[in-house]
Design an enzyme around this catalytic site. Structure first.
Site, PDB file in Angstrom:
ATOM      1  CG  PHE A 160      42.839  32.903  40.400  1.00  0.00           C
ATOM      2  CD1 PHE A 160      43.151  31.582  40.626  1.00  0.00           C
ATOM      3  CD2 PHE A 160      43.782  33.869  40.720  1.00  0.00           C
ATOM      4  CE1 PHE A 160      44.382  31.207  41.159  1.00  0.00           C
ATOM      5  CE2 PHE A 160      45.015  33.508  41.245  1.00  0.00           C
ATOM      6  CZ  PHE A 160      45.311  32.178  41.464  1.00  0.00           C
ATOM      7  CE  LYS A 161      45.908  32.879  44.580  1.00  0.00           C
ATOM      8  NZ  LYS A 161      47.032  33.354  45.369  1.00  0.00           N
ATOM      9  CG  ASP A 162      36.515  34.632  45.131  1.00  0.00           C
ATOM     10  OD1 ASP A 162      36.873  34.761  46.315  1.00  0.00           O
ATOM     11  OD2 ASP A 162      36.304  35.600  44.383  1.00  0.00           O
ATOM     12  CB  ALA A 174      38.849  29.944  48.969  1.00  0.00           C
ATOM     13  CB  THR A 228      45.812  33.052  48.959  1.00  0.00           C
ATOM     14  OG1 THR A 228      46.360  32.660  47.715  1.00  0.00           O
ATOM     15  CG2 THR A 228      45.454  31.804  49.749  1.00  0.00           C
TER      16      THR A 228
END
Length: 434
Positions: A106-108, A111, A141
């Site tokens: 989900f952090k794509d 970022a 992350t």
């Protein structure tokens, strides 16, 4: 828009300063001075809009005063070149699959968005300066940031991760890239990595030597774009006639993801309530029960990306609701699960529905099973592809889940990392040589 520090002792900042600096001078986290409500017409028509159209509307409310409209639209559309479907799992429980980006986590979005926004400001300055991004990771992350910033001109990234406490696939996603990405293997836990990063921001010698910023969710450009997910989830549930009593459950570690969801709610997103699902690191759960916040050393668990003993974004949630425990608990419920409970949830879900949960998503699924009320429809975040935790998932479910081609490509690379103690003096000495 101006940004203030949660500690209230630093001067107001522009968006550019908040993004480039990451952390305020008083060690507080930046908060937008205003959170703009979105018009009723937007929510009336949201189910007819694409993910990119929805995200641009939200991004414009956050960043439109400070970023050229065409540039912001390009950043959003480049960032969201994939879908995040809502998938039914069992009666009235759905999952928002957030693992369709480049590193299957989900952090794509945050970022990738931050990398492009930071590059926008660097080009705007046009002074040839280089920015050094420090990021602590407990799992996903690091890979999202490393891949989001890979090859971005004028930016070097240092990924700090706890030795032996991330999955092999997670590790290879940020230790095999090279180029402008340096992986630093810290002999400690995630909290030690995060402490090194925060201390570096406050060190006068380092800041005189190099321009530093963070790509952890302490940075407004990293966590705010994660709000896009929740507007899109609402749109998909509205299409199915399930949005009126929608409950959103977020597996939570450093609390950036649920914090972004709460900002969306403040903008008018009509989600009924939220559930923060913890593993054995139950600091926020205990706060909800007692009204007292007591950080603890982090505990290593199956859901390693949530192994955080002092979640940074608690400060933002506390600030958002002016420290009113009654208001916070009226909107957010908590749940906490130990490893054996996580394993049992994964087994039961797979046996009953065929759906393969990763350990983090399992916390979210079980929280809805336990806390969903009659008439409500619950959506939990499945934050990473289960193949990123293949050894654990296969062992628990007696399966042999396939590894997507994107992950296989990372596994073919050669590990490159710098061994580091958790002593700040060692980390400072390393950076001073860069």
């Amino acid at each position: 828009m101006k940004y203030y520090s949660t500690n209230k002792k630093a001067p107001m900042a522009t968006l550019e300063k908040a993004v480039v600096k990451g952390l305020a001078e008083d060690k507080g986290l930046y908060m937008p001075e205003n959170i703009k409500p979105l018009p009723k017409e937007f929510f009336d028509n949201i189910d007819k809009m694409s993910f990119q159209e929805i995200a641009y509307t939200v991004a414009d409310a956050f960043f439109g005063e400070d970023v050229d409209a065409d540039a912001l639209k390009k950043i959003v559309y480049d960032t969201l070149a994939f879908d995040c479907p809502v998938v039914p799992v069992c009666d009235n429980i759905y999952t928002l699959e957030l693992f369709h980006g480049p590193t299957l986590a989900f952090k794509d979005v945050g970022a990738r968005f931050m990398a492009r926004l930071l590059q926008y400001f660097l080009k705007k300055e046009n002074n040839g300066s280089e920015v050094n991004v420090l990021v602590a990771t407990s799992g996903d992350t690091g890979s999202a940031v490393a891949n989001g910033f890979l090859g971005v001109e004028g930016i070097k990234v240092y990924v700090l991760y706890p030795k032996g406490k991330v999955s092999p696939i997670q590790e290879c996603q940020f230790t095999t890239l090279g180029r402008n990405i340096t992986a630093i293997e810290v002999d400690g836990v995630f909290d030690d990595c995060q402490a090194l990063v925060k201390t570096a921001f406050m060190d006068a010698d380092l800041n005189a030597h190099m321009k530093l910023t963070s790509a952890n969710s302490i940075n407004v450009a990293r966590f705010l774009p994660q709000a896009f997910y929740y507007f899109y989830a609402y749109a998909q549930m509205k299409k199915q006639g399930k949005a009126d009593q929608m409950v959103m459950c977020v597996p939570s570690g450093n609390f950036g993801n649920i914090c972004a969801a709460l900002f969306g709610h403040r903008m008018g997103l009509p989600i009924k309530r939220f559930v923060a699902a913890n593993n054995a690191n139950d600091i926020f759960y205990n706060y909800l029960q007692t009204g007292e916040y007591h950080p603890q050393p982090s505990k290593a668990t199956l859901a390693n990306a949530m192994d955080v003993g002092d979640p940074s974004n608690f400060a933002r949630i506390y600030d958002l609701y002016k420290g009113d425990h009654k208001v916070i608990t009226s909107l957010i419920s908590g749940a906490t699960y130990k490893d054996e409970q996580i394993k049992e949830t994964m087994r039961q879900c797979h046996a009953e529905t065929g759906y393969v949960l990763d350990p983090h998503g399992a916390c979210g699924y079980q929280a809805l099973k336990d806390l969903l009320q009659p008439g409500e429809a619950g959506v939990f975040c499945e934050t990473a592809h289960p193949a990123k935790f293949k050894e654990k998932v296969d062992d628990i479910l007696s399966t042999d889940i396939a590894i997507p081609e994107r992950l296989q490509a990372f596994m073919k690379g050669t590990k490159q990392s710098v061994a580091m103690s958790k002593d700040f003096a060692d980390f400072k000495a390393f950076l001073m040589k860069q």
